[in-house]
Design a protein around this motif. Structure first.
Motif, PDB file in Angstrom:
ATOM      1  N   LEU B  11       1.039  -1.058  -0.364  1.00 52.65           N
ATOM      2  CA  LEU B  11      -0.121   0.491   0.194  1.00 52.65           C
ATOM      3  C   LEU B  11       1.284   1.428  -0.174  1.00 52.65           C
ATOM      4  O   LEU B  11       1.774   1.216   1.103  1.00 52.65           O
ATOM      5  CB  LEU B  11      -1.071  -0.061   1.102  1.00 52.65           C
ATOM      6  CG  LEU B  11      -1.373   1.120   1.509  1.00 52.65           C
ATOM      7  CD1 LEU B  11      -2.840   0.836   0.516  1.00 52.65           C
ATOM      8  CD2 LEU B  11      -2.462   0.857   2.731  1.00 52.65           C
ATOM      9  N   SER B  63      -1.655   3.726  -4.921  1.00 56.17           N
ATOM     10  CA  SER B  63      -1.389   1.855  -5.012  1.00 56.17           C
ATOM     11  C   SER B  63      -1.301   1.319  -3.772  1.00 56.17           C
ATOM     12  O   SER B  63      -1.430   1.322  -3.283  1.00 56.17           O
ATOM     13  CB  SER B  63       0.229   2.512  -5.857  1.00 56.17           C
ATOM     14  OG  SER B  63       0.849   2.202  -5.294  1.00 56.17           O
ATOM     15  N   THR B  65      -3.402  -2.246  -2.420  1.00 53.71           N
ATOM     16  CA  THR B  65      -4.412  -3.252  -2.042  1.00 53.71           C
ATOM     17  C   THR B  65      -4.715  -2.708  -0.158  1.00 53.71           C
ATOM     18  O   THR B  65      -4.274  -3.041   0.038  1.00 53.71           O
ATOM     19  CB  THR B  65      -4.850  -4.219  -2.167  1.00 53.71           C
ATOM     20  OG1 THR B  65      -3.407  -4.940  -1.973  1.00 53.71           O
ATOM     21  CG2 THR B  65      -5.190  -4.349  -3.768  1.00 53.71           C
ATOM     22  N   THR B  67      -8.121  -5.027   1.888  1.00 49.12           N
ATOM     23  CA  THR B  67      -9.575  -5.076   2.057  1.00 49.12           C
ATOM     24  C   THR B  67      -9.686  -5.356   3.889  1.00 49.12           C
ATOM     25  O   THR B  67      -8.915  -5.587   4.116  1.00 49.12           O
ATOM     26  CB  THR B  67      -9.079  -7.007   1.636  1.00 49.12           C
ATOM     27  OG1 THR B  67      -8.587  -7.988   1.992  1.00 49.12           O
ATOM     28  CG2 THR B  67      -9.003  -6.973   0.142  1.00 49.12           C
ATOM     29  N   SER B  72     -13.516  -3.795  -0.649  1.00 50.22           N
ATOM     30  CA  SER B  72     -13.016  -3.545  -0.417  1.00 50.22           C
ATOM     31  C   SER B  72     -13.040  -2.166   0.624  1.00 50.22           C
ATOM     32  O   SER B  72     -14.584  -2.416   1.342  1.00 50.22           O
ATOM     33  CB  SER B  72     -13.013  -2.146  -2.224  1.00 50.22           C
ATOM     34  OG  SER B  72     -14.480  -1.616  -1.660  1.00 50.22           O
TER      35      SER B  72
END
Lengths: 329, 259, 279, 294
Positions: B11, B63, B65, B67, B72
């Protein structure tokens, strides 16, 4: 105490006068904005007629909220121009206004109506909306309506009165069937706006027998006890009438002089020249002296005000020929 | 028990400012398990608050991810998966304490009876019974902060994100609230993300301590606490506590040395 | 001379009383008493000076004469009040403020519109809008509709600017909080933005009360039916009934103060939570 | 590059909305003036095509709503083409209004500051004067304006001063309110600090209260100067169409010269904007020197 203040003001004036020049100061308060309606005074000023009489004259233009009577009461002017109905009404309020000269012989006031609003004769006024000027100018209208037996409080069978602003919009936009106009001013604004004389009906107060005296010169009665003031007024009236007669003979030049004196820069030459020629018709019959018959007629029509007369009793001492007699002989 | 609820991979977040780009977060990788109490600690500008805000979908990463419960952050937010407590209590001055706690319930469409029940419930949890008719500005700072925690607990979110919630309070009040928070955590079994800049607070509260360092904001160390889940303020006097605190301090120092 | 002496002594005495009252403990009573005494002093000063210097009532009537006129002309004053205040000012105020309020809410959704409209709104709010009065009388006729139109334009921009500022006034944490609740636009508007904007909205509403009254009266100077406060003021100046003029001004001041006071009271009830309203 | 971008970020939306407003203005001009054009054509017995109608509505001599370019032409004609000393020059009229505005503004500011100082220092004054200051603003000033002028005439004051007094009446209010707030801006800690140094009331005023009030002072000045301009214009309206922007408005209304009304309005608007901007510049410079703003 009152005299003390008066004295202070007077001495201030005197001081101002002696500091400037030996000429006597006279302040004239007009009834309305600078326009050819007052051409005589501007001509007299511009042509030096006042100067020849040893006067230093200041002309104060009026406006929609300037009551000349109030200005003279406050000491802001020595002479004011006013219409007789409003002057007499002020007299009843306790302000001792005296007419010393009457350069306007006839009345220029009229009601101008649109034919398409259905007005042909005064009888058609009932249930119509009529535009009227207020601020002391409503008295001739009210006494006329009273003579016609029309109520002005908006009740059935009467007329609806609208306080007209400073222009003729209500008739152009159809908000009123008729508006008040002067022969020399607002009538031509209607014409200029695009309506033709054929589309209009005019009712002159003069023709309807309800005319009252317009632009006259008024001073405070107590000042007339002062010989020096009287002498000043004699010279002022003489020079002013000379100005008027000059203006009548040279209307275009007079109109141009008025234009030169218009501080607002809003007047047009075309309009002022036309106004001058119309005003000349009204001053034509007068040498400056008040015609007592006209005065009596004015008083009579004001007294007939029905439930709400403009004046309640015939005034006394509201005019004098003393000044004009001295000035014109 | 070892179910991952929050997971961040590579991240990064860069803010564009007038003085050029600022790397608030760089290459962050972290997993948080269900029921964890995770503290984020570090000096100003290390990105701890930003990280929390990314989890809450209040910031969008440049940029990598994240969760939350396998979704998301945006989806999680729409499902109202977490409660968030800010630095300032942020209570609405025109609503009573009860009204403030009811606010999220109204928005989420709970029935009136349910609202009343839950308000009474969480007020009791934070020991503010009897204050529901009071306005926030009639309460002390500590009580306001407790009310704001109650507000975050009122609805069924299994994650609680807290951004320096006790930063503005004095130490005595803070100790007390820390203890209460632990009890709450034990009773509700929520997963808690907690941002702080106090080492004792982080060590005392957490099962996992994430030490962060600035410019660019990144993780310097992740410490799994060996302290028992059930603890009281006395534990701060133990050697074990001092050891963990020492490791945190080392981590912070290393972050600075890197500068 | 006696009048002036009396006035000076009265003034001094009243001032001394007020200084003593103000120095004492502040109660509800002194809060009302002190300004009232001051107001009475002003009136006595006025009356005494007018009498002492024998100022003509055509220039400045004494308060006693105005009061007498006020008492005897109640029906006319009421008719004018209805025409100007109820029909002209109030309807215009209502329309103008609601329109500005709705515009502000619409604009608030778009940052672009906000950035474009705010400077223009601020600019127009500082303009001498009153100059539009003759034009609006030309457009909307001479009855109260044109007066209401003047009022609408006069109150619109100050209200718009205040409401937009208010809608932006919420605290950052509170805004984020609503986001974490995934609140919808309308929930956010109703539960956060509007309540937070209330102090600003009421500020606008209060400013607009005075503007509304001035607008309605001034517009009557440019054409009106034969009733209304502006009409009466301009006609009665022409008739030299200054006592009537001052009676109308008294009505205007009373109506204006009552209007403002009502708004302030509602504000107090609605924004009781705001620091400026707490004791 | 970035400065240009930030300029467009600020000015872009404003310009866009201005363009929309001008478009609306043109549309409204056609709509409002069409009735008269049709009326005229009907009386002349002709029919107008759409393009004739539009061009007629844009070029009437006394339109209900003049088109923007007509107003622009009139302004150009009365500012650039006329000598400044001419009575037909808008600049000359603007100057008349401006001088009354500035004089009234100075009076109003002085009165406002004096009252505020009195209110902050005397409890009696605070309690007795403040409510009446607020009440004073509920009196419709225009109603008093003609009387103010006549009464002042009676004591020999005329010309600029009466208008300035009306301006003062409107502009002192924001200054009083702002200054009272400003002079009370220092908090307890700062005031106590002054006490520990045994500073006199006078010193506290000059060293603490006055400097702290500056941001409030300038904020009120901006409102006051706009109010002062309104006062000067309103003062010119009833007092005889002599000179000034208010007189132009009145004369324009009197003769139905709508183009003249609008050009006077626009001129007043520009004047208002310039005055407020000028105060803004002084504000920034002063506060920067005082270290209250970067």
């Amino acid at each position: 105490m009152k005299n003390l203040i008066k004295g202070a003001i007077a001495s201030a004036f005197l001081f101002g006068a002696s500091a400037a020049q030996a000429a006597d100061d006279v302040t004239l308060q007009l009834k309305w904005v600078t326009q050819a309606q007052f051409a005589g005074y501007y001509v007299a000023l511009d042509k030096g007629f006042y100067e020849e009489e040893g006067l230093n004259v200041t002309i104060k233009p009026g406006g929609p909220d300037i009551a000349p009577a109030q200005v003279i009461a406050g000491g802001g002017a020595d002479v004011v121009l006013d219409w007789m109905p409003s002057a007499l009404a002020s007299r009843e309020k306790g302000l001792d206004l005296v007419n010393i000269a009457q350069p306007f012989k006839s009345s220029g006031m009229m009601l101008t109506c649109r034919k398409d609003a259905g007005v042909e004769t005064p009888a058609d006024f009932a249930d119509k909306t009529l535009g009227v000027w207020f601020f002391g100018n409503e008295y001739p209208f009210l006494s006329w309506m009273n003579k016609l037996g029309l109520k002005t409080d908006g009740s059935d069978g009467g007329v609806t009165v609208l306080k007209q602003g400073f222009n003729v919009d209500p008739i152009l936009q159809g908000q009123a069937a008729c508006v008040s106009t002067m022969t020399y001013n607002e009538y031509w604004q209607i014409i200029d706006a695009g309506l033709t004389p054929e589309e209009l009906v005019v009712f002159k107060y003069e023709d309807e027998g309800v005319s009252t005296l317009e632009d006259g010169m008024y001073v405070l009665g107590e000042n007339l006890k002062d010989e020096a003031f009287k002498d000043k007024m004699v010279r002022f009236v003489r020079a002013s009438m000379k100005g008027w007669k000059y203006a009548e003979e040279n209307p275009d030049e007079a109109a141009d002089i008025v234009l030169d004196n218009d501080a607002s820069g809003a007047q047009t030459e075309k309009h002022q020249r036309r106004m001058m020629s119309e005003v000349a018709k009204l001053t034509a019959g007068s040498n400056g002296a008040l015609d007592v018959a006209d005065y009596e007629r004015t008083v009579q029509s004001l007294l007939e005000g029905g439930s709400d007369p403009v004046i309640t009793k015939a005034p006394e001492g509201a005019w004098t020929h003393e000044i004009t007699d001295a000035a014109l002989n | 028990m070892n179910q991952t609820v929050i997971s961040a991979q590579n991240l990064s977040l860069t803010f564009q400012t007038n003085d050029g780009p600022v790397h608030a977060l760089k290459d962050i990788n972290l997993d948080i398990d269900k029921g964890d109490f995770v503290s984020f600690i570090g000096p100003s500008g290390c990105g701890k608050t930003t990280f929390l805000r990314v989890m809450a979908d209040l910031e969008t990463p440049t940029s990598g991810t994240v969760t939350v419960n396998g979704m998301s952050p945006a989806e999680a937010r729409m499902k109202r998966a977490y409660g968030y407590v800010f630095q300032a209590a942020g209570l609405y001055p025109w609503r009573t304490i009860g009204g403030n706690i009811r606010l999220p319930l109204e928005i989420m469409g709970y029935s009136r009876e349910e609202q009343a029940k839950r308000v009474a419930n969480v007020l009791e949890l934070v020991e503010l019974e009897g204050f529901d008719k009071k306005f926030p500005w009639q309460l002390s700072g500590g009580m306001q902060q407790r009310a704001s925690i109650a507000r975050a607990l009122a609805f069924d979110a299994d994650i609680l994100l807290m951004d320096e919630p006790f930063g503005a309070l004095d130490e005595i009040v803070r100790d007390h609230l820390n203890e209460q928070l632990l009890k709450l955590w034990a009773r509700t079994e929520k997963t808690i993300g907690f941002v702080t800049h106090s080492i004792p607070e982080a060590v005392f509260l957490s099962t996992k301590i994430v030490v962060m360092s600035p410019r660019p904001g990144r993780i310097a160390d992740v410490i799994d606490s060996t302290l028992p889940r059930d603890r009281t303020l006395d534990i701060r006097e133990t050697q074990e506590f001092a050891d963990i605190a020492h490791r945190v301090r080392e981590g912070l120092r290393a972050g600075h040395a890197y500068d | 001379m006696i009048w002036i002496l009396f006035v000076l002594i009265f003034w001094g005495a009243m001032w001394a009383v007020n200084v003593r009252l103000a120095a004492g403990p502040q109660t509800q009573l002194t809060k009302i008493l002190v300004p009232t005494l001051f107001g009475i002093t002003l009136l006595v000063l006025w009356e005494g000076l007018v009498r002492g210097f024998s100022i003509s009532p055509i220039l400045l009537p004494p308060p006693s004469m105005i009061a007498q006129r006020f008492a005897t002309s109640l029906p006319i004053l009421w008719e004018d009040f209805v025409q100007t205040f109820i029909k002209g000012a109030l309807s215009g105020y209502f329309i103008g403020c609601s329109a500005a309020f709705l515009t502000a809410i619409a604009v608030d959704r778009s940052d672009f519109l906000k950035r474009g409209l705010l400077p223009i709104g601020n600019f127009v709010a500082a303009l001498p809008i009153i100059g539009m009065a003759p034009i609006l009388v030309m457009w909307f006729g001479f009855d109260w509709q044109s007066k209401a139109a003047v009022v609408v334009i006069m109150v619109f921009f100050p209200m718009l600017v205040n409401t937009v500022a208010g809608l932006n006034a919420k605290d950052k944490f509170q805004d984020d909080l609503m986001k974490t609740y995934a609140a919808s636009y309308w929930q956010n508007l109703l539960k956060l933005k509007l309540p937070a904007a209330m102090p600003f909205i009421f500020n606008g509403l209060k400013i607009c009360t005075t503007l509304a009254l001035i607008g309605a009266i001034v517009a009557e100077f440019f054409g009106s039916p034969i009733r209304g406060m502006g009409f009466r003021i301009s006609t009665e100046v022409g008739r030299l009934s200054l006592d009537m003029v001052w009676a109308e001004i008294t009505v205007a001041a009373l109506a204006g103060s009552a209007f403002y006071g009502t708004m302030a009271l509602i504000e107090k009830a609605v924004t009781f939570w705001h620091p400026s309203q707490r004791n | 590059m970035t400065r240009l971008a930030s300029f467009w970020h600020k000015a872009g939306p404003v310009l866009c909305i201005l363009l929309v407003l001008i478009a609306v203005w043109y549309g409204a001009a056609v709509a409002l003036n069409a009735a008269w054009a049709k009326d005229k054509a009907a009386r002349a017995g002709t029919e107008l095509t759409f393009s004739e109608l539009v061009s007629d509505t844009m070029s009437q001599e006394k339109p209900l709503l003049p088109a923007p370019h007509q107003v622009a032409q009139e302004i150009y004609k009365t500012t650039v083409l006329k000598k400044i000393t001419s009575k037909r020059s808008l600049i000359w009229h603007g100057w008349i209004t401006l001088s009354a505005t500035l004089l009234g503004f100075v009076f109003g500011t002085a009165l406002g500051v004096l009252l505020a100082v009195g209110i902050v220092h005397s409890r009696a004054m605070d309690m007795s004067v403040m409510p009446w200051v607020i009440t004073s603003q509920t009196i419709p000033i225009l109603a008093v304006a003609p009387m103010v002028i006549v009464v002042l005439n009676a004591v020999g004051v005329s010309g600029l001063l009466p208008k300035a007094i009306i301006s003062m009446y409107l502009s002192f209010f924001p200054v009083v309110v702002g200054m009272v707030k400003g002079l009370r801006a220092p908090d307890h800690m700062q005031l106590d600090q002054m006490r520990t140094w045994n500073a006199s009331n006078n010193t506290t005023f000059w060293k603490l209260r006055l400097p702290s009030s500056m941001p409030y002072f300038f904020a009120s000045l901006k409102i006051a100067i706009a109010a002062s301009l309104v006062g000067a214009i309103v003062g010119e309206l009833p007092t005889g169409a002599v000179a000034g922007l208010g007189a132009r408005l009145l004369a324009g209304s009197y003769y139905g010269q709508t183009i003249q009304i609008w050009s006077a309005l626009i001129c007043a608007a520009v004047l208002a904007a310039a005055l407020v901007a000028l105060i803004g510049v002084i504000e920034r410079a002063t506060l920067k020197r005082m270290g209250m703003q970067q």
